[in-house]
Design an enzyme around this catalytic site. Sequence first.
Site, PDB file in Angstrom:
ATOM      1  CG  HIS A  71       7.623  31.930  36.045  1.00 27.64           C
ATOM      2  ND1 HIS A  71       6.758  32.329  36.411  1.00 27.64           N
ATOM      3  CD2 HIS A  71       7.160  31.326  35.004  1.00 27.64           C
ATOM      4  CE1 HIS A  71       5.244  31.297  37.025  1.00 27.64           C
ATOM      5  NE2 HIS A  71       5.784  31.080  35.106  1.00 27.64           N
ATOM      6  CG  ASP A  99       7.672  27.877  32.493  1.00 32.77           C
ATOM      7  OD1 ASP A  99       6.765  28.433  31.193  1.00 32.77           O
ATOM      8  OD2 ASP A  99       6.623  27.332  32.449  1.00 32.77           O
TER       9      ASP A  99
END
Length: 295
Positions: free
Chosen positions: A193, A188
Amino acid sequence: MPVDAPAALAAAPRTEQIAWDHKDVQLYHLGIGAGVPATDPRELRYVLEPGLRVLPSFATVAGAGAPGVIDGLSRPGVDVDLSRVLHGGQRLLAHRPLPPRGTATVTSRITAVHDKGKAAVLVLRREAADAAGPLWTDDAEIYVRGEGGWGGERGPSARTPEPAGPPGAVVERRTREDQALLYRLSGDPNPLHADPAFAARAGFDRPVLHGLCTYGLTLKAVVDTLYDGDVTRVREYRARFAGVVYPGETLRVRMWEGRRGVTVTAGVLERGDAGAPVLTGVVGIRGTGATEAAV
């Protein structure tokens, strides 16, 4: 409208072949906090090859392809800025225990587009099967801010009410400051993030932990605390991501066992977890009357 619900729903399913082995499983488990303490036999069962156990939530990253949120944005009828997108929830149905090595055919499609007023929610379903039959089905709920209000169906509520009375078990799990950087190696790469500038553009003080990392960490806490690490007990796991976790914060996980499985909430200890859970959900357990219905 950037989200064209009829076009998204009418698009043909996509099919792909995926494969994974023990290294992928081990990396995923490390990414959700397994292996601490590094000499604890209960932790080593998730990170050493002999007798390696596979948490069912590994299915969300198996094959290391595009995660559900990013994959959903590549579908016909969907043209939105990634900085306006959040992972709203996840539901996983494990038809069989996952092996530490395998191959599968995955078919995916948008199965629903809900109008939440201030946002649209797309549901991307993936169905995986191998030569022996179905392996898992999972639904990713993709929350797109600013794309609601066209008069569509609102869809079901994802809220899980907290049971009355005190929880049967409460555990705390501290995340690492580099938890998101480690978890993203399982496939991901969303800059939300990892990139402070992108996180700021999305409205956050700093990069946030992946919702699926919190999802896996919470499931591991339930399996370790209530089922002595028996990953085969998990039949189903559905959760709503109600808030964000910043790497380095401590999760306090509360668990209520019931006839249909375990109701669970996770809150951030440093921010007064009892009043604002970041995850609420239900873990359906095999052999306890947990639902056997398809997703």
